[in-house]
Structure formats: C-alpha cells, structure tokens
Design an enzyme around this catalytic site. Sequence first.
Site, PDB file in Angstrom:
ATOM      1  CD  GLU A  26      13.039   4.215   8.401  1.00  0.00           C
ATOM      2  OE1 GLU A  26      13.048   5.051   9.339  1.00  0.00           O
ATOM      3  OE2 GLU A  26      13.062   4.521   7.209  1.00  0.00           O
ATOM      4  CD  GLU A  34      11.098  12.579  10.805  1.00  0.00           C
ATOM      5  OE1 GLU A  34       9.987  12.052  10.958  1.00  0.00           O
ATOM      6  OE2 GLU A  34      12.073  11.972  10.346  1.00  0.00           O
ATOM      7  CE  LYS A  72      -1.626   3.136   2.054  1.00  0.00           C
ATOM      8  NZ  LYS A  72      -1.433   4.567   1.670  1.00  0.00           N
ATOM      9  CB  CYS A 114      13.466   9.069   7.963  1.00  0.00           C
ATOM     10  SG  CYS A 114      14.037   7.808   6.832  1.00  0.00           S
TER      11      CYS A 114
HETATM   12  P1  NAP Z   1       2.181   8.688   7.474  1.00  0.00           P
HETATM   13  O1  NAP Z   1       0.764   9.117   7.597  1.00  0.00           O
HETATM   14  O2  NAP Z   1       2.803   7.934   8.577  1.00  0.00           O
HETATM   15  O3  NAP Z   1       2.293   7.860   6.098  1.00  0.00           O
HETATM   16  C1  NAP Z   1       3.057   6.687   5.868  1.00  0.00           C
HETATM   17  C2  NAP Z   1       2.187   5.602   5.239  1.00  0.00           C
HETATM   18  O4  NAP Z   1       1.238   5.120   6.203  1.00  0.00           O
HETATM   19  C3  NAP Z   1       1.362   6.087   4.065  1.00  0.00           C
HETATM   20  O5  NAP Z   1       1.236   5.048   3.115  1.00  0.00           O
HETATM   21  C4  NAP Z   1       0.039   6.383   4.711  1.00  0.00           C
HETATM   22  O6  NAP Z   1      -1.049   6.429   3.832  1.00  0.00           O
HETATM   23  C5  NAP Z   1      -0.081   5.221   5.674  1.00  0.00           C
HETATM   24  N1  NAP Z   1      -1.038   5.417   6.769  1.00  0.00           N
HETATM   25  C6  NAP Z   1      -1.517   6.587   7.274  1.00  0.00           C
HETATM   26  N2  NAP Z   1      -2.401   6.340   8.266  1.00  0.00           N
HETATM   27  C7  NAP Z   1      -2.492   4.995   8.385  1.00  0.00           C
HETATM   28  C8  NAP Z   1      -3.251   4.128   9.232  1.00  0.00           C
HETATM   29  N3  NAP Z   1      -4.093   4.596  10.166  1.00  0.00           N
HETATM   30  N4  NAP Z   1      -3.093   2.790   9.091  1.00  0.00           N
HETATM   31  C9  NAP Z   1      -2.260   2.301   8.168  1.00  0.00           C
HETATM   32  N5  NAP Z   1      -1.528   3.069   7.334  1.00  0.00           N
HETATM   33  C10 NAP Z   1      -1.646   4.406   7.443  1.00  0.00           C
HETATM   34  O7  NAP Z   1       3.099   9.929   7.162  1.00  0.00           O
HETATM   35  P2  NAP Z   1       2.650  11.305   6.478  1.00  0.00           P
HETATM   36  O8  NAP Z   1       1.342  11.805   7.017  1.00  0.00           O
HETATM   37  O9  NAP Z   1       2.673  11.101   5.025  1.00  0.00           O
HETATM   38  O10 NAP Z   1       3.835  12.246   6.952  1.00  0.00           O
HETATM   39  C11 NAP Z   1       3.787  12.834   8.246  1.00  0.00           C
HETATM   40  C12 NAP Z   1       5.128  12.899   8.902  1.00  0.00           C
HETATM   41  O11 NAP Z   1       5.675  11.586   9.015  1.00  0.00           O
HETATM   42  C13 NAP Z   1       6.207  13.649   8.150  1.00  0.00           C
HETATM   43  O12 NAP Z   1       6.155  15.011   8.370  1.00  0.00           O
HETATM   44  C14 NAP Z   1       7.469  13.037   8.686  1.00  0.00           C
HETATM   45  O13 NAP Z   1       7.834  13.641   9.890  1.00  0.00           O
HETATM   46  C15 NAP Z   1       7.071  11.611   8.936  1.00  0.00           C
HETATM   47  N6  NAP Z   1       7.512  10.715   7.835  1.00  0.00           N
HETATM   48  C16 NAP Z   1       8.573   9.936   8.051  1.00  0.00           C
HETATM   49  C17 NAP Z   1       9.011   9.113   7.040  1.00  0.00           C
HETATM   50  C18 NAP Z   1      10.180   8.214   7.216  1.00  0.00           C
HETATM   51  O14 NAP Z   1      10.824   7.868   6.230  1.00  0.00           O
HETATM   52  N7  NAP Z   1      10.485   7.768   8.399  1.00  0.00           N
HETATM   53  C19 NAP Z   1       8.383   9.115   5.797  1.00  0.00           C
HETATM   54  C20 NAP Z   1       7.261   9.928   5.614  1.00  0.00           C
HETATM   55  C21 NAP Z   1       6.860  10.719   6.643  1.00  0.00           C
HETATM   56  P3  NAP Z   1      -1.420   7.889   3.217  1.00  0.00           P
HETATM   57  O15 NAP Z   1      -0.374   8.198   2.241  1.00  0.00           O
HETATM   58  O16 NAP Z   1      -2.742   7.704   2.594  1.00  0.00           O
HETATM   59  O17 NAP Z   1      -1.457   8.861   4.350  1.00  0.00           O
END
Ligand code: NAP
Length: 462
Positions: A245, A369, A170, A279
């Site tokens: 991660e 972050e 996904k 990250c």
């Molecule tokens: P996120 O919501 O954690 O997204 C990561 C993945 O998880 C996406 O595929 C997302 O889908 C999915 N997801 C979201 N809610 C979920 C749920 N309840 N159950 C299962 N899967 C779910 O991250 P984001 O909102 O895109 O970014 C927010 C913050 O996360 C960033 O500002 C950054 O600080 C951090 N981040 C960290 C990394 C890393 O590499 N460690 C990468 C991205 C972001 P959707 O795309 O539909 O939301």
Amino acid sequence: MKAHDGMYIDGAWRPAAGPGVIEVVNPADEQVIATVPAGTVEDVDAAVRAARAALPGWAATPPAERAARLAALRDVLVARQDEIAETVTAELGSPPKLSQTVHAGVPIAVTGSYAELAATYAFEERTGNSTVLHEPVGVVGAITPWNYPLHQIVAKTAPALAAGCTVVVKPAEDTPLVARLFAEAVHEAGIPAGVFNLVTGLGPVAGQALAEHPGVDLVSFTGSTAVGRRIGAIASGMVKKVALELGGKSANVILPGADLARAVNVGVANVMSNSGQTCSAWTRMLVHHDQYDEAVELAAAAAAKYGDRIGPLVSATQRDRVRGYIARGVAEGARLAAGGPDSPHERGYYVSPTVFADVTPGMTIAQEEIFGPVLSVLRYTDEEDALRIANGTVYGLAGAVWAADETEAVAFARRMETGQVDINGGRFNPLAPFGGYKQSGVGRELGAHGLAEYLQTKSFQF
Ligand code: NAP
Ligand code: MG
C-alpha cells in the site's frame, strides 16, 4: 521519559538481543518522551520462529473461536480507547479529538468488522465436483508506517488473525508506543502465544530482516514507493506473496453544477486532516475554469480557518520535506493562496495549511506525494480535460467526484483509474476494499477483500 524494554514475542515481553534504542519524540514540543529497543536480525528471527510455531494451532482453531478472540480484542481496545488516543497524540502529534475518533475509533471498528467476518466467512465452498478450502497463507510479516499508526497495524493484523495466519509486526520507528499498547491488548484478549509478535526497530535493519526472512510467507507493507519497490523485489525473488500500500496523489473533481462551497470545504478538510499525512488525501482539487477563482478563494479561506487547529508533522524530516515541496511549488510558478513555507509555531514540526493556485498538471506539486497540509488547485476546460488531469499521475489510490446528481458523478468516477472514489461526499466505510491502481500498490485492505489477501485456496475433486 519512559525507557521501554523488550519485544512482544511468543506471548511475553522478552529483552531485545542488542543494546540499541530508538528515541520517541513528541512532534508538538520536540521532547523525547520514551525509548524503545531497536530490534535486530536476531529479534526478528525469534519473532518469526514463534509465529511459525504458533501457526498450525491457530490455523486449525475454528473460525468461531478466532472470531471470539477478535471480539475480545475489540473490547480491550474499547476499554483502552482514551489511552490509545493519548499515546497517538503524544507520538504523532494529532489533535486529541482526531486521535479519539479516527486513530482509536477506526481500529475498533475494523477489529469488530473482522470479528464478524471470521464468524461468517465461507472458508469452504463447493464448485462443480470440487470442494474449495480457503486456508491461511501462513506467517505474515507486516511493516507499517506512522501516519495512522494503530490503524495500519490493525488493517493487517485483524484480517490475518481472522484468516488463521500468525503475524510479526515491525511498526514505524516514529510511532512504536501505540504498537506496544496494541501488543498488550492482544495479550489481554487471550490471543495465544506466538500468534501476534511485535519487533520495534529501524526499517533498513528490522524491517528488511523481516521482509527477507525465509519463514515469512506474506509481506504486507504500507509506506513509501521507494521502500515498497525494494520489498516487492525481495518478495518476488523469494516467491513470497506481497501486499503493497504505497502513496497517492488523489483528485477531488468538482464538476460544474456541484455544490461548490461544500465540495471545496470538504476537500480542504480532507487534505488538512491529520496534517495532510494521509495516503488517500485528495491533494489535487480540479475545478472548471468558470468557477476557478471562486474555488481558490473558498479554499484559501477554509485553509486559513485550519491555521491553529492543525497538528504538527510527525518529524523534523517530514516537516523539511514538505517545506521543500512548498518552495518547489513557488519556484515552478504556482501561486500561494494560503499558507507558505514559514512555520506558524516556534517549537514543534508545524507547517501552515497551504493552498496553491495556478497549478498545472506537470508541476512537481501536482505529481508527487507531499504528505503534508498542502492542496493544489488545478483548472480544467471540460470533462475530458478533467479526466486526463485526474488520471495523469503514476498513482491511483482514492479520489472524489462532486456533481449536480449522483448519476453524473458516478459516470465520471467509472472512468477514473483509482481504487476508491467518494461520490458527493460519501462517508468512509470500513468494509469497502481499500488499495491502489497503478503505482499506488498491490492488493486490498479492509472488509472481505482484505481478508481474502490472507487466504490461499486448496481444492479437492470428488
Ligand atoms: P517508509 O520509509 O516507507 O516507512 C514505512 C515503513 O517501512 C516503516 O516501518 C519503515 O521503518 C519501514 N522501512 C524503511 N526502510 C525499510 C527497508 N529498507 N526495508 C524494510 N522496511 C523499511 O516511509 P517514511 O520514510 O516514514 O515516509 C516517507 C514518505 O513515504 C512520506 O513522505 C510519504 O510520502 C510516504 N508514506 C506513505 C504512507 C502511506 O500510507 N502510503 C505512509 C507513510 C509514508 P522506519 O520507520 O524505521 O523508517
Ligand atoms: Mg523511513
């Protein structure tokens, strides 16, 4: 605008169960470039069933044959490298050169590394009077973010396939197009039906359904700490394996005697690359107080040079979040040495390369972050102080140490609570285990350690 149809399930593109769609926006000009189907619980269920059905066959496929399929996949990715790079530029906004070398180049290297590992890994070993088998853990549910959209998919899929697992991915809603391209590549590489499946959709719908599905044995997630926590809770409630991660707030420690200009320039480049959406970025630069003013000046100059070469952030939400952090830094008393909250462009989700000076370890911008092109420069008095600051966050994903010689840098790095440290500008190694100490996560990706995450042992006693 291209309206894409279907999910890649059981070796074919089949129509989505529901009518919902996700709009994909080019963050450089804010135009909708495509739509993809928004998967539902039913699509996830179909994909997991396909992966379960394919599991016995793929798990029993000799490792040399799995290796051959992965080598074929690498070759398809090489043949489609330009298309991959253009797609990532369109949906993530990364500059074309970065898209070529990193967003397309690294997945090629990682897929190649797992083709080799699958061929050479000891899936069977002897210890005393036992034979130990390393068997695939089963069906993998992979939930990936948008920041390195193809790399994150490949860093889970390639080792899973090498191990003999089958996979449902996904991808992030913001970057589903390169994920679709990858599914086409998997198909072209002759990987059997059901071994790899793709369901595009929203996190709280399709992502959650995947994490909760009883047919998934291992959930591998990369993304935010908030979502990671929920996924960890779901997985432990169902006694599934889980790999997380999550973010970082890594330290770039410049010890007295290091080549200051090089350490600062490489450090700034590390933070600004991919518009700060990394990250493992070294977002805290730690400098001895005697060299502090010089370091801030160098960092501000280096950041200013990035001004027009930096891409936008992935979305308006991320841009607003990052601007909020910049405002918070100013409000908490940090000094803007470069950049600031104003956008350098009229259109697109851009944020100026920003450097904060006079940052103290307790400030929000030194703890959380930010995920944007924002560097905090902190001052330390001696090595013990530097170590306390470096280790003084909930995270521990990466870091860097610069010193007059390697021995001194390594001595410091040994005391850091973090998963990876680059010594005096060491290069990225796709075979080195990547993953977090503390709240940066659970488990490791890449290389042999990444492969081991997808294996479980069975022992026979004779
Ligand atoms: P996120 O919501 O954690 O997204 C990561 C993945 O998880 C996406 O595929 C997302 O889908 C999915 N997801 C979201 N809610 C979920 C749920 N309840 N159950 C299962 N899967 C779910 O991250 P984001 O909102 O895109 O970014 C927010 C913050 O996360 C960033 O500002 C950054 O600080 C951090 N981040 C960290 C990394 C890393 O590499 N460690 C990468 C991205 C972001 P959707 O795309 O539909 O939301
Ligand atoms: Mg999200």
